[in-house]
Design a protein around this motif. Structure first.
Motif, PDB file in Angstrom:
ATOM      1  N   TRP A 187       0.850  -1.187   0.000  1.00 37.55           N
ATOM      2  CA  TRP A 187       0.000   0.000   0.000  1.00 37.55           C
ATOM      3  C   TRP A 187       0.881   1.230   0.000  1.00 37.55           C
ATOM      4  O   TRP A 187       1.940   1.253   0.623  1.00 37.55           O
ATOM      5  CB  TRP A 187      -0.866   0.014   1.254  1.00 37.55           C
ATOM      6  N   GLY A 188       0.435   2.273  -0.674  1.00 40.27           N
ATOM      7  CA  GLY A 188       1.173   3.523  -0.628  1.00 40.27           C
ATOM      8  C   GLY A 188       0.381   4.668  -1.214  1.00 40.27           C
ATOM      9  O   GLY A 188      -0.447   4.480  -2.103  1.00 40.27           O
ATOM     10  N   GLY A 189       0.635   5.845  -0.676  1.00 43.33           N
ATOM     11  CA  GLY A 189       0.027   7.067  -1.176  1.00 43.33           C
ATOM     12  C   GLY A 189       1.092   7.975  -1.735  1.00 43.33           C
ATOM     13  O   GLY A 189       2.213   8.027  -1.212  1.00 43.33           O
ATOM     14  N   SER A 190       0.779   8.655  -2.819  1.00 46.31           N
ATOM     15  CA  SER A 190       1.677   9.604  -3.458  1.00 46.31           C
ATOM     16  C   SER A 190       2.956   8.885  -3.882  1.00 46.31           C
ATOM     17  O   SER A 190       2.889   7.905  -4.618  1.00 46.31           O
ATOM     18  CB  SER A 190       1.938  10.787  -2.526  1.00 46.31           C
ATOM     19  N   ALA A 191       4.122   9.327  -3.403  1.00 44.87           N
ATOM     20  CA  ALA A 191       5.377   8.655  -3.761  1.00 44.87           C
ATOM     21  C   ALA A 191       5.369   7.193  -3.316  1.00 44.87           C
ATOM     22  O   ALA A 191       5.903   6.323  -4.000  1.00 44.87           O
ATOM     23  CB  ALA A 191       6.559   9.388  -3.143  1.00 44.87           C
ATOM     24  N   GLY A 192       4.735   6.920  -2.185  1.00 49.93           N
ATOM     25  CA  GLY A 192       4.633   5.544  -1.706  1.00 49.93           C
ATOM     26  C   GLY A 192       3.823   4.662  -2.647  1.00 49.93           C
ATOM     27  O   GLY A 192       4.075   3.460  -2.761  1.00 49.93           O
TER      28      GLY A 192
ATOM     29  N   MET B 272      12.173 -12.152  -3.394  1.00 50.44           N
ATOM     30  CA  MET B 272      10.965 -12.451  -2.621  1.00 50.44           C
ATOM     31  C   MET B 272       9.764 -12.552  -3.567  1.00 50.44           C
ATOM     32  O   MET B 272       9.765 -11.954  -4.645  1.00 50.44           O
ATOM     33  CB  MET B 272      10.681 -11.339  -1.604  1.00 50.44           C
ATOM     34  N   PRO B 273       8.727 -13.276  -3.149  1.00 51.26           N
ATOM     35  CA  PRO B 273       7.510 -13.327  -3.972  1.00 51.26           C
ATOM     36  C   PRO B 273       6.929 -11.926  -4.170  1.00 51.26           C
ATOM     37  O   PRO B 273       7.044 -11.055  -3.297  1.00 51.26           O
ATOM     38  CB  PRO B 273       6.561 -14.188  -3.138  1.00 51.26           C
ATOM     39  N   LYS B 274       6.301 -11.751  -5.312  1.00 44.12           N
ATOM     40  CA  LYS B 274       5.651 -10.475  -5.594  1.00 44.12           C
ATOM     41  C   LYS B 274       4.344 -10.377  -4.816  1.00 44.12           C
ATOM     42  O   LYS B 274       3.766 -11.395  -4.441  1.00 44.12           O
ATOM     43  CB  LYS B 274       5.416 -10.341  -7.091  1.00 44.12           C
ATOM     44  N   PRO B 275       3.868  -9.161  -4.595  1.00 41.62           N
ATOM     45  CA  PRO B 275       2.617  -9.014  -3.849  1.00 41.62           C
ATOM     46  C   PRO B 275       1.421  -9.533  -4.640  1.00 41.62           C
ATOM     47  O   PRO B 275       1.427  -9.533  -5.869  1.00 41.62           O
ATOM     48  CB  PRO B 275       2.510  -7.502  -3.634  1.00 41.62           C
ATOM     49  N   GLY B 276       0.399  -9.927  -3.889  1.00 41.62           N
ATOM     50  CA  GLY B 276      -0.838 -10.362  -4.511  1.00 41.62           C
ATOM     51  C   GLY B 276      -1.684  -9.203  -4.975  1.00 41.62           C
ATOM     52  O   GLY B 276      -2.564  -9.360  -5.812  1.00 41.62           O
ATOM     53  N   ALA B 277      -1.401  -8.008  -4.425  1.00 36.90           N
ATOM     54  CA  ALA B 277      -2.144  -6.804  -4.814  1.00 36.90           C
ATOM     55  C   ALA B 277      -1.349  -5.572  -4.416  1.00 36.90           C
ATOM     56  O   ALA B 277      -0.543  -5.600  -3.491  1.00 36.90           O
ATOM     57  CB  ALA B 277      -3.512  -6.765  -4.142  1.00 36.90           C
ATOM     58  N   VAL B 278      -1.603  -4.494  -5.141  1.00 38.70           N
ATOM     59  CA  VAL B 278      -1.057  -3.169  -4.821  1.00 38.70           C
ATOM     60  C   VAL B 278      -2.243  -2.239  -4.615  1.00 38.70           C
ATOM     61  O   VAL B 278      -3.212  -2.271  -5.381  1.00 38.70           O
ATOM     62  CB  VAL B 278      -0.141  -2.644  -5.954  1.00 38.70           C
ATOM     63  N   VAL B 279      -2.165  -1.443  -3.563  1.00 40.82           N
ATOM     64  CA  VAL B 279      -3.188  -0.438  -3.268  1.00 40.82           C
ATOM     65  C   VAL B 279      -2.503   0.924  -3.311  1.00 40.82           C
ATOM     66  O   VAL B 279      -1.575   1.183  -2.552  1.00 40.82           O
ATOM     67  CB  VAL B 279      -3.842  -0.688  -1.890  1.00 40.82           C
ATOM     68  N   MET B 280      -2.960   1.769  -4.231  1.00 42.38           N
ATOM     69  CA  MET B 280      -2.335   3.079  -4.457  1.00 42.38           C
ATOM     70  C   MET B 280      -3.339   4.187  -4.186  1.00 42.38           C
ATOM     71  O   MET B 280      -4.484   4.109  -4.611  1.00 42.38           O
ATOM     72  CB  MET B 280      -1.872   3.196  -5.914  1.00 42.38           C
ATOM     73  N   GLN B 281      -2.846   5.220  -3.516  1.00 42.59           N
ATOM     74  CA  GLN B 281      -3.681   6.382  -3.233  1.00 42.59           C
ATOM     75  C   GLN B 281      -2.982   7.622  -3.785  1.00 42.59           C
ATOM     76  O   GLN B 281      -1.765   7.766  -3.657  1.00 42.59           O
ATOM     77  CB  GLN B 281      -3.813   6.523  -1.711  1.00 42.59           C
ATOM     78  N   TYR B 282      -3.756   8.505  -4.348  1.00 40.35           N
ATOM     79  CA  TYR B 282      -3.325   9.789  -4.878  1.00 40.35           C
ATOM     80  C   TYR B 282      -1.901   9.814  -5.422  1.00 40.35           C
ATOM     81  O   TYR B 282      -1.009  10.437  -4.896  1.00 40.35           O
ATOM     82  CB  TYR B 282      -3.531  10.943  -3.885  1.00 40.35           C
ATOM     83  N   THR B 283      -1.768   9.145  -6.548  1.00 42.23           N
ATOM     84  CA  THR B 283      -0.531   9.219  -7.300  1.00 42.23           C
ATOM     85  C   THR B 283      -0.882   9.292  -8.782  1.00 42.23           C
ATOM     86  O   THR B 283      -1.881   8.717  -9.208  1.00 42.23           O
ATOM     87  CB  THR B 283       0.409   8.027  -7.011  1.00 42.23           C
ATOM     88  N   GLY B 284      -0.081   9.981  -9.542  1.00 50.51           N
ATOM     89  CA  GLY B 284      -0.282  10.083 -10.977  1.00 50.51           C
ATOM     90  C   GLY B 284       0.585   9.098 -11.733  1.00 50.51           C
ATOM     91  O   GLY B 284       0.830   9.275 -12.922  1.00 50.51           O
TER      92      GLY B 284
ATOM     93  N   ILE C 277      -1.491  17.563  -7.338  1.00 51.73           N
ATOM     94  CA  ILE C 277      -0.216  16.868  -7.513  1.00 51.73           C
ATOM     95  C   ILE C 277      -0.379  15.645  -8.410  1.00 51.73           C
ATOM     96  O   ILE C 277       0.429  15.405  -9.296  1.00 51.73           O
ATOM     97  CB  ILE C 277       0.359  16.463  -6.138  1.00 51.73           C
ATOM     98  N   ALA C 278      -1.420  14.865  -8.161  1.00 53.29           N
ATOM     99  CA  ALA C 278      -1.643  13.622  -8.904  1.00 53.29           C
ATOM    100  C   ALA C 278      -2.896  13.756  -9.764  1.00 53.29           C
ATOM    101  O   ALA C 278      -3.988  13.941  -9.251  1.00 53.29           O
ATOM    102  CB  ALA C 278      -1.799  12.461  -7.930  1.00 53.29           C
ATOM    103  N   ASN C 279      -2.717  13.673 -11.058  1.00 54.16           N
ATOM    104  CA  ASN C 279      -3.835  13.787 -11.984  1.00 54.16           C
ATOM    105  C   ASN C 279      -4.629  12.481 -11.986  1.00 54.16           C
ATOM    106  O   ASN C 279      -4.108  11.431 -12.364  1.00 54.16           O
ATOM    107  CB  ASN C 279      -3.315  14.102 -13.386  1.00 54.16           C
ATOM    108  N   TRP C 280      -5.884  12.563 -11.606  1.00 51.83           N
ATOM    109  CA  TRP C 280      -6.711  11.361 -11.514  1.00 51.83           C
ATOM    110  C   TRP C 280      -6.883  10.683 -12.869  1.00 51.83           C
ATOM    111  O   TRP C 280      -7.022   9.472 -12.960  1.00 51.83           O
ATOM    112  CB  TRP C 280      -8.061  11.669 -10.861  1.00 51.83           C
TER     113      TRP C 280
END
Length: 173
Positions: free
Chosen positions: A58-63, A83-95, A116-119
């Motif tokens: 999970w991460g927001g913006s740069a994260g 390492m194994p890759k993640p089963g999912a990525v959760v992103m918040q407010y990033t372009g 900052i982040a174009n939806w």
């Protein structure tokens, strides 16, 4: 800090193990820090008493970009071991607009008034990923600016529960 710790606390209250990472600036070094943290968690999973099966990033913006990079390219590329890759990525407010057929299932949310982040960039990314057969879910919240966190008291309230539901779909639960 205003995102990572509250998110981790809420996920913990829901019964999930969650870690917040304080990382060095710069894309490469930040991704290296995340890769090493993932490696540490995997190597110490028994002692930490965590389940690493179908984990999510999970991460927001740069994260959010960091989570996407690690999801697509893996930890070895960023000196974190294989390492194994993640089963999912959760992103918040990033372009973040880069994607590939290697991206994991991705949930993304952003405000329509984010300076900052174009939806639209995030929407286009997830649409392209969907065309590749990658499960995605996208939410653009009307009038929200950058860094709306948990969304409490806003049109985004409940987004975290939606993201968890998306992640759980990837785990087969």
């Amino acid at each position: 800090m205003q995102d990572s710790f509250p998110h981790a606390l809420e996920l913990s209250k829901m019964g999930y193990n969650a870690f917040a990472l304080i990382y060095r600036p710069g894309t490469q070094t930040a991704c290296e820090d995340l890769a090493r943290a993932i490696g540490f968690i995997f190597e110490n999973a028994q002692e930490l008493e965590v389940d690493t099966e179908c984990y999510s990033l999970w991460g927001g913006s740069a994260g959010g970009r960091m989570a996407a990079y690690l999801g697509a390219y893996g930890t070895a590329v960023f000196e974190g071991g294989d390492m194994p890759k993640p089963g999912a990525v959760v992103m918040q407010y990033t372009g973040h607009s880069e994607y590939s057929e290697n991206d994991p299932p991705t949930y993304a949310c952003v405000g329509t008034d984010d300076g900052i982040a174009n939806w639209r960039a995030m929407q286009a990314r997830l649409e392209a990923m969907s065309k590749l057969g990658i499960p995605t879910e996208f939410h653009a919240y009307e009038g929200l600016r950058h860094s709306f966190g948990l969304g409490i008291g806003t049109v985004a309230e409940g987004w975290l529960e939606d993201a968890v539901a998306f992640w759980e779909m990837q785990t087969g639960n």
